[in-house]
Each structure stands twice: as C-alpha cells, then as structure tokens.
Design a protein around this motif. Sequence first.
Motif, PDB file in Angstrom:
ATOM      1  N   UNK A 295      39.064  43.932  40.318  1.00 57.64           N
ATOM      2  CA  UNK A 295      39.445  43.202  41.530  1.00 57.64           C
ATOM      3  C   UNK A 295      38.241  42.613  42.246  1.00 57.64           C
ATOM      4  N   UNK A 296      37.058  43.163  42.006  1.00 55.37           N
ATOM      5  CA  UNK A 296      35.867  42.684  42.703  1.00 55.37           C
ATOM      6  C   UNK A 296      35.100  41.628  41.914  1.00 55.37           C
ATOM      7  N   UNK A 297      35.667  41.203  40.798  1.00 54.58           N
ATOM      8  CA  UNK A 297      34.972  40.230  39.947  1.00 54.58           C
ATOM      9  C   UNK A 297      35.631  38.854  40.087  1.00 54.58           C
ATOM     10  N   UNK A 298      34.826  37.863  40.475  1.00 55.08           N
ATOM     11  CA  UNK A 298      35.362  36.538  40.781  1.00 55.08           C
ATOM     12  C   UNK A 298      35.616  35.693  39.537  1.00 55.08           C
ATOM     13  N   UNK A 299      34.731  35.810  38.548  1.00 53.59           N
ATOM     14  CA  UNK A 299      34.853  34.954  37.359  1.00 53.59           C
ATOM     15  C   UNK A 299      34.968  35.790  36.085  1.00 53.59           C
ATOM     16  N   UNK A 300      35.944  35.404  35.245  1.00 54.82           N
ATOM     17  CA  UNK A 300      36.062  35.969  33.901  1.00 54.82           C
ATOM     18  C   UNK A 300      35.727  34.824  32.952  1.00 54.82           C
ATOM     19  N   UNK A 301      34.786  35.054  32.056  1.00 55.97           N
ATOM     20  CA  UNK A 301      34.317  33.963  31.206  1.00 55.97           C
ATOM     21  C   UNK A 301      34.456  34.329  29.737  1.00 55.97           C
ATOM     22  N   UNK A 302      35.153  33.477  28.989  1.00 59.91           N
ATOM     23  CA  UNK A 302      35.208  33.627  27.538  1.00 59.91           C
ATOM     24  C   UNK A 302      33.905  33.114  26.942  1.00 59.91           C
ATOM     25  N   UNK A 303      33.247  33.943  26.145  1.00 66.55           N
ATOM     26  CA  UNK A 303      32.031  33.502  25.436  1.00 66.55           C
ATOM     27  C   UNK A 303      32.333  33.598  23.948  1.00 66.55           C
ATOM     28  N   UNK A 304      32.836  32.508  23.356  1.00 74.57           N
ATOM     29  CA  UNK A 304      33.265  32.573  21.957  1.00 74.57           C
ATOM     30  C   UNK A 304      32.094  32.677  21.002  1.00 74.57           C
TER      31      UNK A 304
ATOM     32  N   UNK B 136      42.486  34.660  46.309  1.00 70.76           N
ATOM     33  CA  UNK B 136      41.329  34.415  47.177  1.00 70.76           C
ATOM     34  C   UNK B 136      40.041  34.237  46.376  1.00 70.76           C
ATOM     35  N   UNK B 137      39.918  34.967  45.247  1.00 71.76           N
ATOM     36  CA  UNK B 137      38.707  34.831  44.429  1.00 71.76           C
ATOM     37  C   UNK B 137      38.623  33.431  43.837  1.00 71.76           C
ATOM     38  N   UNK B 138      39.777  32.892  43.436  1.00 79.02           N
ATOM     39  CA  UNK B 138      39.799  31.525  42.895  1.00 79.02           C
ATOM     40  C   UNK B 138      39.344  30.535  43.972  1.00 79.02           C
TER      41      UNK B 138
ATOM     42  N   UNK C  25      37.342  31.147  46.512  1.00 76.77           N
ATOM     43  CA  UNK C  25      35.894  31.287  46.736  1.00 76.77           C
ATOM     44  C   UNK C  25      35.104  30.531  45.671  1.00 76.77           C
ATOM     45  N   UNK C  26      35.539  30.676  44.427  1.00 78.45           N
ATOM     46  CA  UNK C  26      34.837  30.000  43.330  1.00 78.45           C
ATOM     47  C   UNK C  26      34.991  28.487  43.464  1.00 78.45           C
ATOM     48  N   UNK C  27      36.191  28.039  43.864  1.00 81.55           N
ATOM     49  CA  UNK C  27      36.416  26.595  44.080  1.00 81.55           C
ATOM     50  C   UNK C  27      35.487  26.081  45.182  1.00 81.55           C
ATOM     51  N   UNK C  28      35.321  26.901  46.239  1.00 79.85           N
ATOM     52  CA  UNK C  28      34.423  26.517  47.336  1.00 79.85           C
ATOM     53  C   UNK C  28      32.978  26.345  46.804  1.00 79.85           C
ATOM     54  N   UNK C  29      32.560  27.230  45.913  1.00 83.10           N
ATOM     55  CA  UNK C  29      31.216  27.145  45.339  1.00 83.10           C
ATOM     56  C   UNK C  29      31.065  25.916  44.444  1.00 83.10           C
ATOM     57  N   UNK C  30      32.105  25.612  43.677  1.00 84.59           N
ATOM     58  CA  UNK C  30      32.053  24.429  42.806  1.00 84.59           C
ATOM     59  C   UNK C  30      31.878  23.176  43.663  1.00 84.59           C
ATOM     60  N   UNK C  31      32.598  23.096  44.796  1.00 83.55           N
ATOM     61  CA  UNK C  31      32.455  21.956  45.707  1.00 83.55           C
ATOM     62  C   UNK C  31      31.032  21.920  46.282  1.00 83.55           C
ATOM     63  N   UNK C  32      30.459  23.082  46.594  1.00 80.35           N
ATOM     64  CA  UNK C  32      29.093  23.124  47.136  1.00 80.35           C
ATOM     65  C   UNK C  32      28.066  22.659  46.103  1.00 80.35           C
ATOM     66  N   UNK C  33      28.285  23.003  44.828  1.00 81.15           N
ATOM     67  CA  UNK C  33      27.363  22.539  43.783  1.00 81.15           C
ATOM     68  C   UNK C  33      27.420  21.021  43.669  1.00 81.15           C
TER      69      UNK C  33
ATOM     70  N   UNK D 216      38.251  26.585  38.737  1.00 80.49           N
ATOM     71  CA  UNK D 216      38.175  27.998  39.136  1.00 80.49           C
ATOM     72  C   UNK D 216      39.283  28.824  38.476  1.00 80.49           C
ATOM     73  N   UNK D 217      40.475  28.225  38.336  1.00 81.04           N
ATOM     74  CA  UNK D 217      41.583  28.933  37.668  1.00 81.04           C
ATOM     75  C   UNK D 217      41.203  29.236  36.217  1.00 81.04           C
ATOM     76  N   UNK D 218      40.409  28.343  35.625  1.00 83.05           N
ATOM     77  CA  UNK D 218      39.969  28.545  34.242  1.00 83.05           C
ATOM     78  C   UNK D 218      39.084  29.757  34.050  1.00 83.05           C
TER      79      UNK D 218
END
Length: 324
Positions: free
Chosen positions: A204-213, A288-290, A292-300, A314-316
Amino acid sequence: QPHVETSGVDAPDLADVRGQEHAKRALAIVAAGAHNLIMIGPPGSGKTMLARRLPGLLPRLTIDEALEVTRVHSVAGLLPPGIGLVRSRPFRSPHHNVSGVGLIGGGSVPRPGEVSLAHHGVLFLDELPEFHRPVLEGLRQPLEDGHLTISRGGGRLRFPSRCMLVAAMNPCPCGWLGHPTRACIDNADAVHRYRGRISGPLLDRIDLHLDVPAQPPATLHGGEPGESSASLRLKVEAARARMIARQGCANSQLGPRRLHLMLQAQDGAIALLDQAATELGFSARAYDRILKVARTIADLDARDGVICDDVAEAIGYRVLDRAG
Ligand SMILES: [Zn+2]
C-alpha cells in the motif's frame, strides 16, 4: 539551499544501461517525486542495475542533509576514515535474511538499522517476498514517520529514517513467468501465493509497480549510450524545485486533501481515473497513489495542471493491482 558536490566515484551511471527506456522513465518519475517503487522481472533483467543508479538521479544533498547522513553513519561506526562529510546519497541493500534489529535498528547498545543508514537515500530490498514478514511489517512506521524512537534504559534515542523504498521481485517463484525463451514451472496457485506474500500494508505504501522484462541479448551491449545520470538529474531537480515552490514537499509526501488541491486537473483526467478505478478495481489508496504519480509526471513536463496523459501513464505503473 547550498548543495554538496557529489564525489561521483562510487555512483554508477545510467548511460551504461542500454535499452530499458520504459524503466529509465519510471526511475526519473520516482526520483523527482521521491516515490517508492517495486520492480517485477525475471533474473538478469537488470532490476538491481537500475536500482543502483537511482541515488545518482536524486537531487544533490543539501548541506543539512549531508550532515544528517554523516551523523547516522558516524553513530553506526560506518564512516570511512578520512571522510568528514558523506557527499552522496546512501544506497543500502540488506540481504533478505536481515533481522528486525538489522533492518529497523535497536539492540542492547542501540544502533541505527538499514532504514536509518538509508536516510535521505535509497533502501533496496531485492527478492522482497523472501524477507521475513514481521521484519517487513516493522518497516511501516519508520517509512511513514521518517524517524523512529528506541527506548532503552529510561532514555530515548531517535534515529532518522526518511528514505525511498525500492523493492524487486521475480514474477513467480521460479522466476521465468512471461520470459520469451525460458519456461515457468509454477502453477497458478504457487504464483498467487508468492505474490500474496508481499500484499497488504507494505505494498500500500508503494506508488509505482514496474515491469522489467527480460532484455534481448543484443540490447545489453553495443548501441548508443543512453542519457547520462547527470543530464537526467537536472530534469529531476527542476521538477522537485516546482514541488517545493508549490507545496513545500515532494509529491509523495502530500496528504490526501492537499494532493487534491495541488492537482489542478483537467476535467477528463479525473473522469479517466474514475473509469479505470471502476473497471480495474483500484483501492482508495491506489487511487491517490496514481494521482501523486500523475502530479509528478506533470511536474517533469513543467506543467501546472495534470492532464489525461499523465493519469494514463500513472495507471500503467500499477501492474500488481491489475494482476488482482
Ligand atoms: Zn515460474
């Protein structure tokens, strides 16, 4: 605020990593917003290599931060001789057999644990499902509070623990699920149980899950070098400066109410997330985590408002939610 110039000696560079553009993008987001991350991929796909490059992408240490890091390492007796000030962000990667005291701190003569040695840096937990469950549960409070208090002999010791959690795991117990050339030997129940070992409060405390194929062998060597850590860090620092100017903290530290005030979201952006939440069954926390990540993507991207593309990206980064 004045920064410390990093020594650069021990920091591996992202330019060494060929391909993996999707993972590099995620690392930039993680670094900018100080988000926690879990990577899922087979052995040899480069999860550890990517994690080790995260400290080099983070904003440079301020003098105050460098002093705090130095103090913790000094208390632990881990300051190398001749080093007056730690100048680069810590990267700690304890083995999965680590004890509660080793990870969290304490003992008869209280010492800081790995979570404190990673203060202002990265705590990397490779093979997350192999860690002892109660040990992992002990991480929740220090990660949440940014410090922990140890009572001993009528006194109280306080160690800082504001670090980023980066975890890695295989997609299944044998490691080869989804691999293009190797066969997975696990049945669906075994895969489900394996993933279930890390479900719950820590996840629950992790914002991003990333597939690394798995990487095709051709992309591991040769080709043009990728973007350097120094170049990417400039973008990260610019995005972080926007956050600090707007709200005084990184996006990962926003509470739910302030988060919603800071989004300045396009109408369609929230509607898109509502629709995805219904169809994919995201929890309120994931929702909410999605954001937050969307907010960061906009900031980048140096944008004031969050748009549909930010939310979609962010949903990805919620692959474990979607796996159910
Ligand atoms: Zn398998």
